[in-house]
Design an enzyme around this catalytic site. Structure first.
Site, PDB file in Angstrom:
ATOM      1  N   ASP A   9       0.827  -1.213   0.000  1.00 55.54           N
ATOM      2  CA  ASP A   9       0.000   0.000   0.000  1.00 55.54           C
ATOM      3  C   ASP A   9       0.857   1.257   0.000  1.00 55.54           C
ATOM      4  O   ASP A   9       0.634   2.174   0.786  1.00 55.54           O
ATOM      5  CB  ASP A   9      -0.964  -0.023   1.191  1.00 55.54           C
ATOM      6  CG  ASP A   9      -1.960  -1.167   1.087  1.00 55.54           C
ATOM      7  OD1 ASP A   9      -2.850  -1.088   0.223  1.00 55.54           O
ATOM      8  OD2 ASP A   9      -1.831  -2.158   1.846  1.00 55.54           O
ATOM      9  N   HIS A  86      -5.900  -1.259  -6.659  1.00 55.37           N
ATOM     10  CA  HIS A  86      -5.771   0.104  -7.175  1.00 55.37           C
ATOM     11  C   HIS A  86      -5.022   0.146  -8.508  1.00 55.37           C
ATOM     12  O   HIS A  86      -5.283   1.012  -9.331  1.00 55.37           O
ATOM     13  CB  HIS A  86      -5.037   0.987  -6.162  1.00 55.37           C
ATOM     14  CG  HIS A  86      -5.957   1.664  -5.204  1.00 55.37           C
ATOM     15  ND1 HIS A  86      -6.272   3.000  -5.279  1.00 55.37           N
ATOM     16  CD2 HIS A  86      -6.638   1.187  -4.151  1.00 55.37           C
ATOM     17  CE1 HIS A  86      -7.111   3.320  -4.312  1.00 55.37           C
ATOM     18  NE2 HIS A  86      -7.345   2.224  -3.601  1.00 55.37           N
TER      19      HIS A  86
END
Length: 457
Positions: A9, A86
């Site tokens: 992340d 993402h």
């Protein structure tokens, strides 16, 4: 023995608050992890997804990432990774490009052995496609095994993935699951296997108040002692300061009181988040933000959380219009295809003259996937919540041998000469995670998304 850095992340390319400085912060945080890997002479860096913030990273973000990965390659330290939701694209992944350049290894169902540990990968898979997974991993002959995956796994917050089912159905017995997607660092033991999130490397939301960092994982039964075969320690990163100012106004108090409380903090180059509550007079957020900027803040955001009487009940926040729009879109549970259209319309990177063509292309790309036009059911995109406002803390904190680990406390009582710079997360019985940053895109081992690299380039 195998020692790896477990991170994830990193969200490189995220221009938080539309700030180019914050965009650089996310790249710098990833660089700091790699610097620690080289200085610490670890055996590998394991990345659990969402290396980039979106599927169409800027060229500067790609070049910056390649430059950082070359430093790791020059030190002969492999970079092992999976694809997050993402960054997933349709016809290929940026991770595949890095692999072609010799800078990364994309983990999958075949083992990648480093030292005496075999690493496997599981990219982000939408909930609608998980029933088709068989968790069939190829056999290995290493002493230890770890699964690197991206998703929201039990027993952590907002979980939609059954960890026990993964472990039971997997054809390989894993000593650890090294996860990404949940921005809150945490650890738990499930069926004798350590399951852990390192958290994000930069604050992707103002609600991520505790300090950022990564995990240092050691696979060595002799070093860990007892029945454990993996040791998990948390290390802190020195990232951009966030200053959180909570102002509760009493009757008769107003903007002057807010300014006074803001002035009491060191705002130099910090992101300043001001929350106003109470019964005082109305406050103009823009005026307080300008004041904080004049006092040296990099960015200031003010949210007046008091109820405003209108004909309809509306929760108004001027902190970031982009966040407000995203929150409303999440409530609407749009389909993946609708998300594509919405993103194309609002994206800063799509010129007005190209919006029509971009929308048309993205819808056409989704036609092969009927599920993309179904509304989401229960998928939540949220950010994390923490308790440590200043993010300060030791480089590592040792939590070994605690019966119930509180994610806010470091219990050193049961360690033999605990190092104050180390945080051992391995021996917690119960760990709870509150928030995540997850968008239900169609990135998966079946690879789905918006745009191919060919279209991008």
């Amino acid at each position: 023995m195998t020692r790896v850095i477990h991170t994830g992340d990193t969200h490189i390319g995220y221009a938080q608050y539309h700030s180019p400085v914050r965009r650089q912060d996310f790249l710098d945080a990833f660089a700091a992890v790699i610097d620690d890997a080289v200085d610490g002479d670890v055996d590998a860096v394991v990345h659990a997804g969402d290396l980039f913030h979106d599927r169409r990273p800027e060229l500067s973000d790609l070049m910056g990432t390649i430059s950082i990965l070359r430093r790791l390659d020059d030190a002969d330290i492999p970079f092992l990774a999976v694809v997050g939701n993402h960054e997933s694209t349709r016809d290929g992944q940026w991770l595949d490009l890095f692999e072609r350049l010799g800078l990364a290894t994309r983990l999958g169902d075949e083992p990648t052995t480093v030292g005496d540990t075999a690493f496997y990968g599981l990219d982000h898979v939408p909930v609608s496609r998980r029933d088709d997974l068989d968790y069939a991993f190829a056999v290995h002959d290493a002493d230890y095994a770890a699964l690197v995956a991206h998703g929201l796994f039990e027993p952590f917050g907002y979980a939609d993935w059954d960890t026990e089912e993964v472990l039971d159905e997997s054809t390989v017995a894993f000593d650890a699951m090294l996860l990404g997607d949940n921005h809150t660092p945490d650890v738990a033991e499930v069926d004798g296997t350590w399951v852990t999130y390192p958290g994000s490397t930069e604050r992707a939301s103002a609600s991520e108040r505790e300090g950022r960092g990564y995990n240092l994982v050691t696979f060595d039964a002799d070093a860990t002692g007892g029945d454990d075969r993996a040791e998990i320690r948390r290390r802190a990163l020195d990232t951009r300061r966030f200053v959180f100012v909570e102002v509760e106004l009493r009757e008769g108090e107003g903007e002057a009181s807010v300014r006074e409380q803001v002035r009491q903090h060191d705002l130099d180059d910090a992101v300043v988040i001001v929350d106003v509550t109470g019964d005082g007079d109305p406050v103009t957020p823009a005026a307080v933000e300008e004041f904080a900027n004049d006092e040296g803040a990099l960015i200031a955001r003010v949210t007046d959380r008091r109820e405003i009487e209108t004909d309809d009940e509306v929760d108004v926040s001027f902190a970031d219009p982009e966040d407000a729009v995203r929150e409303r879109l999440d409530e609407m549970s749009l389909s993946a295809a609708a998300d594509d259209v919405e993103e194309a319309i609002r994206a800063d990177t799509v010129p007005d003259s190209n919006v029509r063509e971009t929308v048309k292309r993205r819808v056409e790309e989704r036609l092969e996937d009927p599920d993309a036009f179904d509304r989401k059911s229960g998928d939540i995109e949220t950010s994390t919540d923490g308790d440590d406002a200043d993010g300060a803390g030791p480089d590592e904190t040792d939590l070994s041998n605690t019966d119930e680990a509180d994610p806010d406390d470091a219990d050193l009582s049961d360690t033999d000469e605990a190092d104050p710079d180390d945080t051992d997360l391995s021996d917690t019985e119960d760990a709870d995670s509150d928030d995540t940053d997850d968008a239900d895109t169609d990135g998966s081992s079946a690879i789905d998304g918006q745009v191919s690299m060919e279209d991008y380039l």
